[in-house]
Design a protein around this motif. Sequence first.
Motif, PDB file in Angstrom:
ATOM      1  N   THR A 124      -5.669  -6.647  -0.319  1.00 30.77           N
ATOM      2  CA  THR A 124      -4.633  -5.931  -1.060  1.00 30.77           C
ATOM      3  C   THR A 124      -4.106  -4.811  -0.160  1.00 30.77           C
ATOM      4  OG1 THR A 124      -6.178  -4.326  -1.991  1.00 30.77           O
ATOM      5  CG2 THR A 124      -5.817  -6.369  -3.256  1.00 30.77           C
ATOM      6  N   PRO A 125      -2.860  -4.415  -0.346  1.00 34.27           N
ATOM      7  CA  PRO A 125      -2.336  -3.308   0.466  1.00 34.27           C
ATOM      8  C   PRO A 125      -3.162  -2.026   0.335  1.00 34.27           C
ATOM      9  CG  PRO A 125      -0.527  -4.467  -0.576  1.00 34.27           C
ATOM     10  CD  PRO A 125      -1.807  -5.035  -1.152  1.00 34.27           C
ATOM     11  N   SER A 126      -3.694  -1.747  -0.855  1.00 35.22           N
ATOM     12  CA  SER A 126      -4.481  -0.523  -1.020  1.00 35.22           C
ATOM     13  C   SER A 126      -5.804  -0.606  -0.251  1.00 35.22           C
ATOM     14  CB  SER A 126      -4.729  -0.224  -2.498  1.00 35.22           C
ATOM     15  OG  SER A 126      -5.471  -1.266  -3.092  1.00 35.22           O
ATOM     16  N   ARG A 127      -6.441  -1.784  -0.249  1.00 38.03           N
ATOM     17  CA  ARG A 127      -7.694  -1.921   0.515  1.00 38.03           C
ATOM     18  C   ARG A 127      -7.422  -1.790   2.015  1.00 38.03           C
ATOM     19  NH1 ARG A 127     -11.751  -6.947   1.268  1.00 38.03           N
ATOM     20  NH2 ARG A 127     -13.412  -5.777   2.272  1.00 38.03           N
ATOM     21  N   LEU A 128      -6.319  -2.410   2.474  1.00 34.75           N
ATOM     22  CA  LEU A 128      -5.963  -2.289   3.880  1.00 34.75           C
ATOM     23  C   LEU A 128      -5.658  -0.838   4.233  1.00 34.75           C
ATOM     24  CD1 LEU A 128      -5.238  -3.358   6.672  1.00 34.75           C
ATOM     25  CD2 LEU A 128      -2.952  -3.902   5.779  1.00 34.75           C
TER      26      LEU A 128
END
Length: 151
Positions: free
Chosen positions: A31-35
Amino acid sequence: MLDDLDRRILRHMQSEPEQSIPDLAERLGLTPSRLSRRLEKLRETGVILGQHAVIDWRALGYAVEVSLRVTLDKTNPRAFDEFLEAARLIPEVLEIQTFLGQVDVRLSVIARDMPHYQEIYRAQILTLPHITDIEALMHVARIKSNESLPL
């Protein structure tokens, strides 16, 4: 220090640094937030120092690159500091490296043409403090220039 996911992230960033966070996240299956959290961790730990634009100085009219190997007067305890301070002020000096050995400093200098290089050399390089010897090496071709790391 780095796990497999960190290495995958860095490999992708090296190969395509212009990728957006959402595109990179999708390619990595994140996910963009995890990245974003992973990237922040890599910045905080000093693995990623920043991002910058690479500008081709040849496209701006510079055609000559000279590598100057400089030997300094090591009898003066301030020779290195004073030389480096002055060399940093020359806009055409793209890189400064220091060494242990006979050669103390290497300067990478660019110029529009040979007359411009001569002007820089005579008016700015030769006026740098504490120089005892200079050897100029004219660049002919750059065979390999790669900042990508084997991750």
